[in-house]
Design an enzyme around this catalytic site. Structure first.
Site, PDB file in Angstrom:
ATOM      1  N   SER A   1       0.818  -1.150   0.059  1.00  0.00           N
ATOM      2  CA  SER A   1      -0.123   0.163   0.178  1.00  0.00           C
ATOM      3  C   SER A   1       0.695   1.207   0.129  1.00  0.00           C
ATOM      4  O   SER A   1       1.723   1.429  -0.928  1.00  0.00           O
ATOM      5  CB  SER A   1      -0.932   0.129   1.299  1.00  0.00           C
ATOM      6  OG  SER A   1      -1.933   1.042   1.325  1.00  0.00           O
TER       7      SER A   1
ATOM      8  N   ASP B   1      -8.877  -6.450  -4.156  1.00  0.00           N
ATOM      9  CA  ASP B   1      -8.722  -5.241  -3.416  1.00  0.00           C
ATOM     10  C   ASP B   1      -9.091  -4.197  -4.521  1.00  0.00           C
ATOM     11  O   ASP B   1      -8.781  -3.800  -5.543  1.00  0.00           O
ATOM     12  CB  ASP B   1      -7.143  -4.997  -3.571  1.00  0.00           C
ATOM     13  CG  ASP B   1      -6.405  -3.691  -3.216  1.00  0.00           C
ATOM     14  OD1 ASP B   1      -7.353  -2.867  -2.921  1.00  0.00           O
ATOM     15  OD2 ASP B   1      -5.329  -3.655  -3.032  1.00  0.00           O
TER      16      ASP B   1
ATOM     17  N   HIS C   1      -8.074  -4.999   0.246  1.00  0.00           N
ATOM     18  CA  HIS C   1      -6.557  -4.570   0.214  1.00  0.00           C
ATOM     19  C   HIS C   1      -5.867  -4.965   1.350  1.00  0.00           C
ATOM     20  O   HIS C   1      -4.659  -4.918   1.310  1.00  0.00           O
ATOM     21  CB  HIS C   1      -6.848  -2.921   0.597  1.00  0.00           C
ATOM     22  CG  HIS C   1      -5.743  -1.996   0.590  1.00  0.00           C
ATOM     23  ND1 HIS C   1      -4.924  -1.934  -0.653  1.00  0.00           N
ATOM     24  CD2 HIS C   1      -5.182  -1.354   1.485  1.00  0.00           C
ATOM     25  CE1 HIS C   1      -3.929  -1.162  -0.424  1.00  0.00           C
ATOM     26  NE2 HIS C   1      -4.058  -0.737   0.774  1.00  0.00           N
TER      27      HIS C   1
END
Lengths: 207, 376
Positions: B154, B319, B352
């Site tokens: 991320s 995600d 995610h």
């Protein structure tokens, strides 16, 4: 045939050698359906080639990473839209063309992204294959076509003659051809005596 | 006794930097500290260092536990340790709390030496570029000239990517996991709602809540609840909570009915106990501002043309925050530059947050890639 035979037929060492002879040193290659990455590895070691493999299958992708080659997870059927035109010297389709649904599209994309294309495929016109169909009355099973009809990934089976007609009809110029059987080059009656065909081609002359 | 694959008890350290850091905003931080942890040993050639960059709410505590808090397990402990994919028998792993953080590095809650009170609203906006610059100084401090790998998920992955652009000769490999090359309008919108939740909390006091002895807990709580929804997939939530009721029947009031409400409230409460509101604002801004292609008219290929690293890019099918398509934008830019890159799209249901999960194929892939890295 035993499983070791099957594996060696599938890994296609014979066609690797032919391809390595054609690929010029330090070439940029894109290998469509790269499997465990052994062709890319071979070209990297033999010719100093670099580039990428494309593979959809998780286990094969992992094997390619273990093999130390670049591999991108993607579905060939969705095309090569992630690649700029003319960005590779060679786009290779090794023992995969018969398993691709949209043959015309993939050949067109190969010649958009690469300056030249290289394909290898099992020759359906090989005499043993013909015998199995005509005398045996069954779909052929051999080193180059190791699957049963009901579990094969192959969706289009074709012969050397078919491929050459396809090229003529689609403006694809054949630059080189190697037909082989059990690792040896076959020059006499290749469509009958060859089990595996390897072609190098480009877009030819535009009028 | 420790499990054989844990780095065991670890100790956080601090490094002090007295050379002013010029930030992208134009602000200058004269002096700052970075909290960090290391696992494994730096080898003789100093070629086995791995930098793990953290995302929104994590910090330098990547693996292991603290002697006085054995429940406090590092946030990527399933990945980092002896015999794990990021093998601490092979690699010297560095985790660092970013500048502006709230886990020990200099941040808004630290004392501003010029005023003698907490920085608060005065603490500058920091960016991914600023973090990379600060991390590079930590590398100098630790005697690491070139990282074998810089990695993260991320926002952590964005730092790894930025490293390859800003410090091309100091990073051999970058592991870019669950990333995007820039935030979408939707991503920024979520961040803005989270910031508004914090800034409109009466306890925020324009960022100077420290002096009032309060914490904008309600705002932080909402920000975290919102964030959490975006980290999970619809399917993962359906699987974990569905329409399950807390007490078995509807209450016909506005207390908790559904398990998902209870879960979000719990996550929000927990977060508001330890996270600094000013840090949250700054980290979400760093996310919004991240856009290495901006300088090149939006051309990411050009932005990465100076990169020299080899890359492993990983995305997760479920995600929706940073979808696989966003990772493919990065891959395309790398391929256009003929850089070494492998890309995997992991079939995972968790959304995610999948990058933090213990998925066999995902971990096998990271292990396979890291095993091949030459450490000199």
């Amino acid at each position: 045939m035993n499983s070791a035979d099957r594996e060696s037929a599938l890994s296609g060492r014979a066609d690797f050698e032919a391809i390595a002879q054609w690929v010029r040193p330090d070439a940029q290659v894109l290998d469509l359906g790269c499997g465990d990455g052994s062709l890319l590895r071979f070209l990297k070691d033999k010719r100093g080639a670099s580039g990428y493999g494309i593979e959809i299958d998780d286990a094969k992708l992992l094997a390619s990473v273990r093999n130390g080659v670049n591999v991108l997870q993607s579905d060939l059927e969705t095309g090569l839209s992630g690649f700029e035109s003319g960005s590779f010297d060679y786009v290779i389709l090794s023992q995969t063309l018969q398993a691709v649904r949209h043959t015309e599209q993939i050949i067109r994309e190969m010649l958009r992204v690469g300056r030249e294309g290289i394909v290898t495929f099992p020759n359906f016109g090989y005499w043993r294959h013909r015998l199995q169909v005509f005398l045996g009355g069954h779909m052929p099973v051999s080193r180059s076509l190791p699957y049963q009809w009901y579990n094969t990934p192959n969706v289009h089976l074709f012969t050397i003659g078919d491929f050459e007609s396809f090229c003529a009809e689609h403006g694809v110029r054949i630059l080189e051809r190697a037909v082989m059987d059990r690792g040896r080059i076959v020059s006499l009656w290749p469509n009958l005596r060859g089990s595996l065909a390897v072609y190098r081609f480009d877009k030819g002359q535009r009028p | 006794m420790n499990a054989p694959d844990s780095v065991g008890v670890v100790v956080a350290q601090k490094a002090q930097f007295d050379e002013p850091l010029h930030l992208r905003s134009g602000a200058v931080i004269d002096r700052y500290e970075l909290a960090y942890e290391t696992y494994g040993k730096l080898n003789a050639s100093r070629g086995n260092a791995v930098l793990v960059c953290h995302a929104l709410n994590a910090a330098h505590h990547v693996a292991g536990v603290y002697a006085d808090d054995l429940q406090n397990i590092g946030w990527w402990d399933n990945l980092v340790g002896p015999g794990k994919p990021v093998d601490t028998e092979k690699f010297f792993v560095v985790g660092v709390n970013n500048l502006g953080g709230c886990h020990g590095s200099t941040g808004p809650a630290s004392i501003n030496p010029k005023t003698g009170s907490p920085w608060g609203a005065e603490f500058p906006v920091v960016t991914v570029e600023d973090w990379v610059a600060a991390q590079a100084r930590l590398a100098d401090h630790l005697g690491i000239e070139r990282f074998a790998t810089v990695m993260g998920g991320s926002l952590g992955a964005m730092q790894a990517l930025q490293w390859t652009i800003d410090q091309p000769n100091r990073v051999a490999h970058a592991l870019v996991i669950a990333a995007a090359p820039r935030l979408s309008a939707q991503n920024i919108a979520f961040n803005e709602v989270a910031r508004q939740a914090i800034m409109t909390d009466p306890d925020f006091h324009g960022g100077n809540f420290y002096a009032h002895g309060v914490v904008p807990r309600r705002g932080l709580r909402l920000a975290r609840m919102l964030g959490h929804i975006t980290y999970l997939s619809d399917d993962a939530m359906a699987e974990k909570f569905g329409r399950m009721l807390r007490t078995g029947s509807l209450k016909f009031n506005f207390d908790v009915d559904f398990e998902i409400e209870s879960y979000l409230r719990y996550q929000g409460d927990k977060f508001s106990d330890y996270f600094d509101a000013n840090t949250y604002l700054r980290i979400t801004k760093a996310l919004d501002y991240f856009d290495p292609a901006a300088k090149y008219g939006g051309d990411l290929t050009q932005a990465l043309s100076g990169a020299r690293a080899a890359f492993l890019v990983v995305s997760f099918t479920s995600d929706w925050r940073f979808s696989p398509a966003r990772s493919r934008e990065i891959v395309k830019a790398l391929v256009d530059n003929h850089l070494n890159v492998s890309y995997a799209q992991i079939e995972a249901p968790h959304g995610h947050d999948a990058f933090l999960m213990d998925d066999v194929h995902y971990h096998d892939l990271l292990r396979a890639y890291l095993d091949n890295i030459d450490i000199g």
